[in-house]
Write a protein that holds these residues in place. Structure first.
Motif, short mmCIF file in Angstrom:
data_model
loop_
_atom_site.label_atom_id
_atom_site.label_comp_id
_atom_site.label_asym_id
_atom_site.label_seq_id
_atom_site.Cartn_x
_atom_site.Cartn_y
_atom_site.Cartn_z
N PHE A 86 0.85 -1.27 0.02
CA PHE A 86 -0.08 0.00 -0.09
C PHE A 86 1.00 1.20 0.00
N PHE A 87 2.13 0.96 0.50
CA PHE A 87 3.07 2.39 0.63
C PHE A 87 4.16 2.40 -0.16
N ILE A 88 4.63 1.33 -0.81
CA ILE A 88 6.10 1.13 -1.12
C ILE A 88 5.89 0.32 -2.97
N ILE A 89 6.61 1.13 -3.90
CA ILE A 89 6.72 0.54 -5.15
C ILE A 89 8.11 0.05 -5.49
N GLU A 90 8.40 -0.64 -6.43
CA GLU A 90 9.61 -0.98 -6.85
C GLU A 90 9.97 -0.36 -8.23
N ILE A 91 11.11 0.18 -8.60
CA ILE A 91 11.39 0.70 -9.88
C ILE A 91 12.67 -0.04 -10.18
N GLY A 92 12.76 -0.54 -11.27
CA GLY A 92 13.95 -1.44 -11.89
C GLY A 92 14.80 -0.32 -12.60
N VAL A 93 16.15 -0.20 -12.48
CA VAL A 93 17.07 0.48 -13.25
C VAL A 93 17.92 -0.45 -13.85
N VAL A 94 18.23 -0.55 -15.15
CA VAL A 94 19.28 -1.24 -15.57
C VAL A 94 20.50 -0.42 -15.98
N CYS A 95 21.80 -0.46 -15.84
CA CYS A 95 22.94 0.05 -16.03
C CYS A 95 23.95 -0.79 -16.94
N ASP A 96 24.89 -0.33 -17.50
CA ASP A 96 25.77 -1.11 -18.18
C ASP A 96 26.68 -2.13 -17.40
N LYS A 97 26.90 -1.75 -16.00
CA LYS A 97 27.59 -2.35 -15.09
C LYS A 97 26.90 -3.13 -14.18
N GLY A 98 25.71 -3.01 -14.11
CA GLY A 98 24.84 -3.83 -13.09
C GLY A 98 23.34 -3.31 -13.12
N ILE A 99 22.58 -3.76 -12.04
CA ILE A 99 21.21 -3.62 -12.02
C ILE A 99 20.71 -3.08 -10.61
N MET A 100 19.77 -2.38 -10.54
CA MET A 100 19.43 -1.48 -9.34
C MET A 100 18.07 -1.61 -9.23
N ILE A 101 17.44 -2.21 -7.96
CA ILE A 101 15.99 -1.86 -7.73
C ILE A 101 15.69 -0.97 -6.67
N LEU A 102 14.85 0.12 -6.88
CA LEU A 102 14.55 1.02 -6.01
C LEU A 102 13.35 0.57 -5.30
N HIS A 103 13.15 0.91 -3.85
CA HIS A 103 12.01 0.70 -3.15
C HIS A 103 11.72 2.26 -2.85
N LEU A 104 10.60 2.87 -3.24
CA LEU A 104 10.15 4.06 -3.12
C LEU A 104 8.95 3.96 -2.27
N ARG A 105 8.75 5.25 -1.66
CA ARG A 105 7.42 5.60 -1.19
C ARG A 105 6.60 6.49 -2.09
N SER A 106 5.25 6.67 -1.64
CA SER A 106 4.63 7.59 -2.53
C SER A 106 4.96 9.09 -2.79
N ASP A 107 5.88 9.54 -1.58
CA ASP A 107 6.41 10.72 -1.54
C ASP A 107 7.85 10.90 -2.22
N ASP A 108 8.16 10.01 -2.91
CA ASP A 108 9.74 9.73 -3.82
C ASP A 108 10.61 9.75 -2.83
N LYS A 109 10.53 9.15 -1.68
CA LYS A 109 11.55 8.93 -0.44
C LYS A 109 12.23 7.48 -0.77
N LEU A 110 13.41 7.17 -0.88
CA LEU A 110 13.95 5.80 -1.06
C LEU A 110 13.81 5.19 0.30
N ILE A 111 13.21 3.97 0.28
CA ILE A 111 13.37 3.20 1.34
C ILE A 111 14.50 2.28 1.64
N LYS A 112 14.78 1.80 0.61
CA LYS A 112 15.92 0.60 0.33
C LYS A 112 16.24 0.69 -1.19
N ASN A 113 17.24 -0.14 -1.33
CA ASN A 113 17.79 -0.19 -2.82
C ASN A 113 18.51 -1.86 -2.80
N ARG A 114 18.41 -2.60 -3.94
CA ARG A 114 19.12 -3.50 -3.96
C ARG A 114 19.99 -3.37 -5.22
#
Length: 189
Positions: A86-114
């Motif tokens: 209800f509060f967090i979504i995942e946004i995937g980012v692909v870069c040329d040296k790796g992958i990052m998954i951002l976990h963001l709240r509705s107010d665009d604050k970063l909760i955690k990342n992988r």
């Protein structure tokens, strides 16, 4: 390519951004509200059955109650995940040296990342599973899973579910991640 609004969260060690899921947390959370609500009610239902079966075991010392309670105990985890959805979504980012998954709240604050950095010694294995559904609009759904291995040890895993091969951000993220990894392996040899 559009400008990535969460670029400040991506470390420079990942390299150039190749692909990102262009999602706005408030809109996505609004769109997923009904499905999240259904998941929440389903999880509460399973949790109530778990608690009732455990209390039945305590009162009557019946091992069937304990076995049933243990069978429904994963609903504690599902309830936790349903509340977070209800509060967090995942946004995937692909870069040329790796992958990052951002976990963001509705107010665009970063909760955690992988973060997963590519390496030439990693191997990749892609699987597709077919899931059968008794009820619902579709008879089958499919899961596509990509697993990164270091020798035989599982390092990182990506996946998405689909009914047909329509275009979706999760499918594009998956395909671009595999392509970026294969490109990294070819250029680093």
């Amino acid at each position: 390519m559009k400008n990535f609004r969460y670029k400040k969260y991506v470390p420079n060690e990942l390299g150039k951004i190749i692909f990102f899921e262009d999602l706005i947390p408030k809109k996505v959370l609004r769109q997923q509200f009904l499905s999240n609500l259904f998941t929440l009610f389903f999880s509460i239902f399973g949790l109530v059955i778990c608690i009732l079966m455990f209390s039945h075991f305590i009162i009557s010392n019946d091992l069937f109650g304990l076995f049933s309670a243990l069978l429904f105990s994963p609903f504690f985890f599902y309830l936790y995940k349903a509340i977070l959805n209800f509060f967090i979504i995942e946004i995937g980012v692909v870069c040329d040296k790796g992958i990052m998954i951002l976990h963001l709240r509705s107010d665009d604050k970063l909760i955690k990342n992988r973060i997963f950095y590519f390496d030439t010694k990693y191997e990749i294995k892609i699987q597709e599973r077919r899931n059968f559904h008794i009820a619902g609009r579709y008879r089958y759904t499919y899961d596509k899973i990509c697993t990164f291995f270091d020798k035989n040890k599982k390092i990182f895993q990506l996946g998405y579910s689909f009914v047909d091969n329509r275009k979706s951000s999760k499918k594009e993220f998956f395909d671009n991640s595999v392509l970026a990894f294969e490109t990294f392996r070819i250029t680093r040899r």
